[in-house]
Design an enzyme around this catalytic site. Structure first.
Site, PDB file in Angstrom:
ATOM      1  N   LYS A 218       0.674  -1.286  -0.019  1.00 47.68           N
ATOM      2  CA  LYS A 218       0.231   0.408   0.035  1.00 47.68           C
ATOM      3  C   LYS A 218       0.689   1.443   0.302  1.00 47.68           C
ATOM      4  O   LYS A 218       1.754   1.286   0.472  1.00 47.68           O
ATOM      5  CB  LYS A 218      -0.924   0.054   1.162  1.00 47.68           C
ATOM      6  CG  LYS A 218      -2.093  -0.811   0.789  1.00 47.68           C
ATOM      7  CD  LYS A 218      -2.849  -0.656   1.683  1.00 47.68           C
ATOM      8  CE  LYS A 218      -5.051  -1.848   1.396  1.00 47.68           C
ATOM      9  NZ  LYS A 218      -5.577  -1.877   1.870  1.00 47.68           N
ATOM     10  N   ARG A 253      -4.159 -10.368   4.237  1.00 51.60           N
ATOM     11  CA  ARG A 253      -5.055  -9.981   2.827  1.00 51.60           C
ATOM     12  C   ARG A 253      -3.174  -9.340   2.230  1.00 51.60           C
ATOM     13  O   ARG A 253      -3.349  -8.382   2.606  1.00 51.60           O
ATOM     14  CB  ARG A 253      -5.745  -8.878   3.054  1.00 51.60           C
ATOM     15  CG  ARG A 253      -6.590  -8.817   1.631  1.00 51.60           C
ATOM     16  CD  ARG A 253      -7.923  -7.700   1.208  1.00 51.60           C
ATOM     17  NE  ARG A 253      -8.251  -7.382  -0.055  1.00 51.60           N
ATOM     18  CZ  ARG A 253      -7.453  -7.202  -0.822  1.00 51.60           C
ATOM     19  NH1 ARG A 253      -6.631  -6.175  -0.594  1.00 51.60           N
ATOM     20  NH2 ARG A 253      -8.165  -7.477  -2.468  1.00 51.60           N
TER      21      ARG A 253
HETATM   22  N1  HH2 Z   1      -7.420  -3.040   0.464  1.00 51.89           N
HETATM   23  C1  HH2 Z   1      -7.717  -3.208  -1.497  1.00 51.89           C
HETATM   24  C2  HH2 Z   1      -9.177  -3.287  -1.343  1.00 51.89           C
HETATM   25  N2  HH2 Z   1      -9.757  -4.506  -0.724  1.00 51.89           N
HETATM   26  N3  HH2 Z   1     -10.729  -5.166   1.640  1.00 51.89           N
HETATM   27  C3  HH2 Z   1     -10.640  -4.887   2.731  1.00 51.89           C
HETATM   28  N4  HH2 Z   1     -11.282  -5.994   3.136  1.00 51.89           N
HETATM   29  N5  HH2 Z   1      -9.011  -4.817   3.754  1.00 51.89           N
HETATM   30  C4  HH2 Z   1      -8.619  -3.858   2.489  1.00 51.89           C
HETATM   31  O1  HH2 Z   1      -7.138  -3.385   2.893  1.00 51.89           O
HETATM   32  C5  HH2 Z   1      -8.817  -3.870   1.106  1.00 51.89           C
HETATM   33  C6  HH2 Z   1      -9.585  -4.741   0.575  1.00 51.89           C
HETATM   34  C7  HH2 Z   1      -6.601  -2.733  -2.122  1.00 51.89           C
HETATM   35  O2  HH2 Z   1      -5.951  -3.651  -2.152  1.00 51.89           O
HETATM   36  P1  HH2 Z   1      -6.148  -3.837  -4.131  1.00 51.89           P
HETATM   37  O3  HH2 Z   1      -6.964  -4.680  -3.489  1.00 51.89           O
HETATM   38  O4  HH2 Z   1      -5.038  -4.374  -4.151  1.00 51.89           O
HETATM   39  O5  HH2 Z   1      -6.367  -2.607  -4.999  1.00 51.89           O
HETATM   40  P2  HH2 Z   1      -7.787  -2.183  -5.958  1.00 51.89           P
HETATM   41  O6  HH2 Z   1      -8.310  -1.652  -4.000  1.00 51.89           O
HETATM   42  O7  HH2 Z   1      -7.053  -1.199  -6.934  1.00 51.89           O
HETATM   43  O8  HH2 Z   1      -8.294  -2.924  -6.517  1.00 51.89           O
END
Ligand code: HH2
Length: 273
Positions: A218, A253
């Site tokens: 992040k 995660r």
């Molecule tokens: N972070 C992201 C997306 N979903 N869900 C939960 N429960 N907790 C988190 O910290 C979280 C989440 C963001 O990360 P990522 O899926 O890698 O990126 P993007 O939102 O750009 O798809």
């Protein structure tokens, strides 16, 4: 879950797979079902406890995706991943219509970054289907959340919000052992807010529900490392994962499952000694 209980006596590794063109960390890579299935198999081999599939990016500034488009991206990937691995699969969505389709295609639990606020049908759907849900804190929406996030006491406010959302879930019939809480690292938070939440994660854990933390790759890690690019945040992610586990996270995660498995196993042994 329909596949049996998810026992959290060891910290669970939740492998991230985004079927999106624009996710900050893996955008574009897993829109193709065959590639997603291969990545899922690799994560399973690396020790993932479960997988989290998303088809709408929630990175800062991301625009909402219509439900039809989200389903069009998600469902073929979900089918391929479901056929490839036996691991529980969660679906990262804020829309009940998408969640309902995903459950029909074999998803086991839901991950709602709005904690049931964006779609009032989400929590009742969980209750009706008897599936677990991750309730995450976010200030604002992905479009605006990083503009100027402000709190009086970030840790107390996030904990109070999560307690209120857990009560909202219980009130519509979600079972207490089907609730997971998440402080929402990076969702409407400065670097200082994210660090404070990780340092005092024990307050969130003291609410009595398992806590999931998503720090992987992040932006705050990049900022702490002088503007490090997304793909260069593995060691920073490891530090944040280890400290989250030490402060009570029961699910992490992560994108780099194999590397973080080692981090988690050592961190939980030390934390439990
Ligand atoms: N972070 C992201 C997306 N979903 N869900 C939960 N429960 N907790 C988190 O910290 C979280 C989440 C963001 O990360 P990522 O899926 O890698 O990126 P993007 O939102 O750009 O798809």
């Amino acid at each position: 879950m329909r596949s049996g209980p998810l026992v959290l006596d060891r910290v669970a590794l939740v492998g991230v797979l985004n079927a999106t063109p624009d996710s900050f960390s893996d955008g574009g890579r897993y829109l193709d079902p065959a590639r997603a299935a291969a990545a899922a198999e690799e994560m399973a081999g690396d020790g993932a406890t479960m997988l989290d599939l998303g088809a709408e990016s929630t990175r800062p500034g991301a625009r909402p995706v219509p439900a039809e488009e989200e389903s069009r991206r998600l469902l073929p990937v979900l089918r391929a991943v479901r056929a490839a691995v036996r691991l529980p699969i969660s679906v990262d969505t804020t829309k009940a219509v998408v969640a309902r389709q995903a459950l029909a295609e074999g998803a086991d639990l839901l991950n709602d970054v709005s904690a049931g606020r964006f779609d009032p049908a989400m929590l009742p759907l969980c209750a009706e289907r008897g599936v677990p849900i991750v309730l995450m804190h976010m200030q604002g929406t992905p479009v605006t959340m990083q503009v100027d996030p402000r709190y009086g006491d970030v840790v107390a406010e996030v904990a109070a919000f999560l307690e209120e959302r857990a009560h909202a879930a219980l009130a519509v019939g979600v079972a207490p052992d089907a609730i997971v809480l998440d402080p929402g690292i990076g969702f409407g938070k400065t670097v200082a807010h994210n660090c404070a939440l990780l340092a005092r994660l024990d307050l969130v854990a003291s609410l009595g529900y398992p806590v999931l933390v998503g720090v992987s790759r992040k932006g705050f890690i990049g900022e702490l490392l002088g503007g490090r690019a997304t793909g260069e945040r593995l060691h920073g992610t490891a530090a944040a994962v280890a400290l989250a586990v030490a402060r009570g996270a029961r699910l992490v995660r992560v994108h780099d499952v194999g590397a973080m498995r080692d981090v988690v196993r050592v961190a939980e042994a030390v934390a439990g000694a």
